[in-house]
Design a protein around this motif. Structure first.
Motif, PDB file in Angstrom:
ATOM      1  N   UNK A  70     -31.602 -25.354  -2.259  1.00 41.15           N
ATOM      2  CA  UNK A  70     -32.778 -24.986  -3.071  1.00 41.15           C
ATOM      3  C   UNK A  70     -33.231 -23.570  -2.690  1.00 41.15           C
ATOM      4  N   UNK A  71     -33.388 -22.703  -3.695  1.00 46.24           N
ATOM      5  CA  UNK A  71     -33.611 -21.287  -3.380  1.00 46.24           C
ATOM      6  C   UNK A  71     -34.891 -20.704  -3.973  1.00 46.24           C
ATOM      7  N   UNK A  72     -35.620 -21.504  -4.769  1.00 41.91           N
ATOM      8  CA  UNK A  72     -36.769 -20.937  -5.488  1.00 41.91           C
ATOM      9  C   UNK A  72     -38.096 -21.490  -4.971  1.00 41.91           C
ATOM     10  N   UNK A  73     -39.091 -20.621  -4.928  1.00 41.97           N
ATOM     11  CA  UNK A  73     -40.441 -21.037  -4.531  1.00 41.97           C
ATOM     12  C   UNK A  73     -41.406 -20.614  -5.641  1.00 41.97           C
ATOM     13  N   UNK A  74     -42.102 -21.590  -6.201  1.00 37.07           N
ATOM     14  CA  UNK A  74     -43.032 -21.302  -7.309  1.00 37.07           C
ATOM     15  C   UNK A  74     -44.365 -20.832  -6.740  1.00 37.07           C
ATOM     16  N   UNK A  75     -44.795 -19.663  -7.224  1.00 35.37           N
ATOM     17  CA  UNK A  75     -45.992 -18.996  -6.712  1.00 35.37           C
ATOM     18  C   UNK A  75     -46.949 -18.762  -7.887  1.00 35.37           C
ATOM     19  N   UNK A  76     -48.254 -19.006  -7.732  1.00 41.29           N
ATOM     20  CA  UNK A  76     -49.182 -18.687  -8.814  1.00 41.29           C
ATOM     21  C   UNK A  76     -49.132 -17.187  -9.102  1.00 41.29           C
ATOM     22  N   UNK A 119     -35.779 -25.808  -7.111  1.00 42.30           N
ATOM     23  CA  UNK A 119     -37.070 -25.468  -6.508  1.00 42.30           C
ATOM     24  C   UNK A 119     -37.191 -26.097  -5.113  1.00 42.30           C
ATOM     25  N   UNK A 120     -37.501 -25.256  -4.140  1.00 39.96           N
ATOM     26  CA  UNK A 120     -37.744 -25.738  -2.781  1.00 39.96           C
ATOM     27  C   UNK A 120     -39.191 -26.201  -2.643  1.00 39.96           C
TER      28      UNK A 120
END
Ligand SMILES: *Cc1c(COP(=O)(O)O)cnc(C)c1O
Length: 396
Positions: A70-76, A119-120
């Protein structure tokens, strides 16, 4: 009359000096503070690190070890620039999620865009101590099999649905930087209860170097200055110096270290006053809201049902055409009003270079960046600040 700093925590110089000395002599503050913060968050464990940024990078690195695919981090899309910088430093890709322009909470419908297998984690923001929709974020992430990192850098003391902000999801973080809920000039903490994740965070933390004594001494000297200079009579002078205060530079090569036990003593001392500090900020925020609720062209943030904000600052929104004039007028009246983070993350060149093209337009976050103004809520704020701000805004 002086100048009201945009944010801060009042600490008497003698209290700061006593805490620093106590921390240097006794040296159990580090363990004590970790216990206190774990208990505060409701999580099993806490680790203390050099900054909130270091807390975020360390936690994301630990999460990545457990799920390397998992390589993505969702950020506001509207939050502190340190957040995407920390994602980058952990070797991960930030993905932007738009926010609700009134509550500043991540837009859950937008979160559906992402492929949950990549998504991580999703990161909350809780800006200005206003809790995001944390129960929904928590169940949303859980249902899709990724983690929630509850960023309470500005949220220590806030609660949502009866639970402490920072205590949602798999891990949380706090910051003790200058403009946060309590401060030792710099510092950060990670909290977590997930056994696997705790073991990984612990490994990461063990590999960090202790803060160097010379650095601690420098920060201690800054804290003594801060305790004197936050007072409005003195802050007027500070405000005129070219120190770059309140600027938001992009920074992605900060040191990852453990928190100084000496500084931990200061944070522990201030933590004892947290309820009182939060109450006084909330009272100041309530007075500001009452005074400004019917000023034409001004709108107030919407507090989510179930949220008990910590009001690290008081945000409001002024139409883009009038905002620049409003800021000048407020600042010349000695009020530390700010435009907060100047851009949505999709408009920060360093972030744009990290995100896929489909994340590059975040309309609500842009609207926030163009219209937001923050007012101070700290202990030096006088009771009549609301009516003073009101008069200034009505005259524009
Ligand atoms: C301040 C802040 C951070 C980073 O904390 P530092 O201690 O300044 O590194 C992260 N997230 C948010 C929302 C912040 O406000």
């Amino acid at each position: 009359m002086g100048y009201l700093a945009p944010a801060g925590t009042a600490i008497a110089p003698h209290a700061a000096a006593a805490a620093l000395l106590g921390g240097a002599i006794r040296g159990r503050s580090h363990e004590k503070l970790a216990r206190v913060l774990a208990a505060h968050s409701g999580h099993a464990r806490a680790w203390l690190v050099s900054t909130g940024r270091a807390a975020m990078t360390t936690t994301l690195t630990a999460m990545k070890r457990l799920a390397p695919e998992r390589t993505e981090v969702i950020v506001p899309a509207y939050t502190c620039y340190s957040v995407p910088a920390a994602v980058k430093l952990a070797g991960l890709t930030p993905r932007l999620c738009d926010v609700d322009a009134r509550t500043l909470s991540p837009d859950l419908a937008q979160l559906e865009r992402f492929d949950p297998a990549r998504v991580l984690a999703v990161v909350s923001a809780n800006l200005y101590g206003l809790p995001n929709a944390l129960t929904e974020l928590e169940s949303f992430a859980k249902a899709r099999g990724y983690r929630l990192l509850d960023d309470a850098a500005q949220g220590l003391g806030a609660r949502f649905a009866g639970r402490p902000v920072g205590g949602f999801g798999d891990a949380g973080l706090y910051s003790f930087d200058k403009g946060k809920n309590i401060t030792s000039i710099e510092g950060g903490a990670i909290v977590s209860g997930d056994a696997e994740l705790c073991a990984q965070i612990d490994r990461q933390w063990q590999s960090l170097l202790p803060t160097r004594a010379l650095h601690t001494a420098t920060v201690a000297a800054k804290l003594m200055l801060y305790s004197v200079m936050l007072r409005p009579v003195a802050y007027g002078i500070v405000n005129r110096l070219p120190l770059g205060l309140g600027q938001t530079p992009w920074e992605d090569n900060y040191p990852l270290a453990r928190y100084s036990p000496v500084l931990a003593a200061v944070t522990l001392r201030l933590y004892r006053d947290l309820d009182r500090l939060t109450r006084s900020r909330s009272e100041n925020a309530a007075r500001l809201a009452a005074a400004l609720s019917d000023v034409p062209g001004v709108s107030l943030p919407a507090v989510l049902a179930g949220a008990e904000p910590a009001w690290t600052r008081f945000p409001l929104f002024i139409s883009a055409e009038r905002r620049a004039r409003a800021l000048v007028a407020l600042q010349s009246a000695g009020i530390g009003a700010t435009a907060s983070y100047p851009r949505a993350l999709c408009d920060v060149p360093e972030v744009l270079a990290l995100i896929p093209a489909e994340d590059a337009t975040q309309l609500q976050a842009r609207r926030v960046a163009d219209t937001i103004v923050t007012l101070p809520t700290h202990q030096y704020v006088p009771e009549d600040l609301g009516s003073r701000v009101r008069d200034i805004l009505l005259k524009l």
